[in-house]
Scaffold this active site. Structure first.
Site, PDB file in Angstrom:
ATOM      1  N   SER A 127       0.838  -1.221  -0.131  1.00 26.90           N
ATOM      2  CA  SER A 127       0.119   0.061   0.050  1.00 26.90           C
ATOM      3  C   SER A 127       0.929   1.460   0.081  1.00 26.90           C
ATOM      4  O   SER A 127       1.532   1.444  -0.984  1.00 26.90           O
ATOM      5  CB  SER A 127      -0.863  -0.243   0.914  1.00 26.90           C
ATOM      6  OG  SER A 127      -2.139   0.771   0.897  1.00 26.90           O
ATOM      7  N   ASP A 183     -10.012  -4.459  -5.043  1.00 26.28           N
ATOM      8  CA  ASP A 183      -9.101  -3.583  -3.968  1.00 26.28           C
ATOM      9  C   ASP A 183     -10.257  -2.141  -4.186  1.00 26.28           C
ATOM     10  O   ASP A 183     -10.038  -1.777  -5.135  1.00 26.28           O
ATOM     11  CB  ASP A 183      -7.796  -3.198  -4.599  1.00 26.28           C
ATOM     12  CG  ASP A 183      -7.086  -2.675  -3.190  1.00 26.28           C
ATOM     13  OD1 ASP A 183      -7.715  -1.929  -2.510  1.00 26.28           O
ATOM     14  OD2 ASP A 183      -5.890  -2.657  -3.195  1.00 26.28           O
ATOM     15  N   HIS A 215      -7.839  -5.284  -0.444  1.00 30.36           N
ATOM     16  CA  HIS A 215      -6.721  -4.671  -0.205  1.00 30.36           C
ATOM     17  C   HIS A 215      -5.986  -5.239   0.949  1.00 30.36           C
ATOM     18  O   HIS A 215      -6.198  -4.955   2.106  1.00 30.36           O
ATOM     19  CB  HIS A 215      -7.042  -2.950   0.382  1.00 30.36           C
ATOM     20  CG  HIS A 215      -5.922  -2.053   0.465  1.00 30.36           C
ATOM     21  ND1 HIS A 215      -5.291  -1.722  -0.621  1.00 30.36           N
ATOM     22  CD2 HIS A 215      -5.309  -1.494   1.593  1.00 30.36           C
ATOM     23  CE1 HIS A 215      -4.169  -0.870  -0.413  1.00 30.36           C
ATOM     24  NE2 HIS A 215      -4.355  -1.016   1.064  1.00 30.36           N
TER      25      HIS A 215
END
Length: 246
Positions: A127, A183, A215
């Site tokens: 991320s 995601d 995610h």
């Protein structure tokens, strides 16, 4: 300001054999290095990465605009988390990104100063951490062994060409990019567009898609990262005859 940031020392997993390589792995927004400790143990479980030291840095607590400006661990500020491409590109925190870039470059240099060749260092993350790893890795002034960017995207893409060093050291460095196709935090299209951009510019990137993954990470992904690390950081201890150990 950068001078007011309070940084904790990274979480370190020493090599279990002679230390010949290092992986710096960077967590995402709101997490700490401890959040990826179990992944490191997973990568080491088959004892194929015994010469690798793992460094898991901790982000400083900074105000995050998308979190009503409350402080949380972050590598840079984010104006909005709405899952859209434009949401992430809007008002990118260039100053914060560059502060974190300098920090990751310093972590790489620290490993070099301790005797690890840059070509035996992998920078990666998830991320925000993956975004920073991609950006800091491609703008590094030393040649890296590899870059890993999970569920992430290329920062400052609109001015990226102006930020890379000359000569560009990591044009052909293998980049492992991966993303879940559902995601809802970092839009899958954001990751794919970043990959397409890098491929168009001639970078050595691959893009792995995980069907049904949001995610997060999955065991299949962690295993493929382990394979990538084993390919990029093969055992080397004892192979340099005539060189004394430090």
């Amino acid at each position: 300001m950068a001078s007011t940031l309070i940084r904790k020392a990274p979480l370190v997993f020493p090599a279990t054999a002679q230390h010949t390589a290092t992986v710096i792995f960077v967590h995402g927004l709101g997490d700490t290095g401890h959040g990826w400790a179990s992944a490191v143990e997973n990568w080491r479980r088959r004892q194929k990465l015994d010469e690798v030291k793992f460094v898991l840095p901790h982000a400083p607590n900074i105000p995050i605009t998308a979190n009503w400006s409350q402080k949380m661990p972050g590598w840079y500020d984010i104006a909005a988390i709405d899952g859209s491409v434009e949401g992430f590109r809007k008002n990118e925190d260039e100053a914060g990104i560059l502060v974190s870039q300098a920090y990751f470059h310093s972590l790489i240099q620290s490993e070099i100063d301790n005797g690890i060749p840059s070509e035996r260092i992998v920078l990666g993350g998830f991320s925000q951490g993956g975004a920073m790893s991609l950006f800091a890795g491609l703008t590094a002034k030393v040649k890296l062994a590899g870059i890993i960017a999970l569920s992430s995207y290329l920062l400052l893409s609109l001015k990226f060409a102006d930020l890379i060093p000359h000569p560009e050291m990591n044009k052909d460095t293998p980049i492992f990019m991966a993303h879940g196709n559902v995601d809802q935090v970092v839009n899958f299209n954001m990751g794919k567009l970043s990959y397409d951009f890098l491929k168009e510019k001639g970078y050595n990137a691959s893009f792995r898609v995980y069907e049904g993954m949001g995610h997060s990470a999955c065991l299949e992904e962690l295993d493929e990262i382990e394979d990538f690390l084993r390919q990029r950081l093969p055992p080397r201890a004892g192979k340099d005859e005539g060189k004394s150990e430090l």
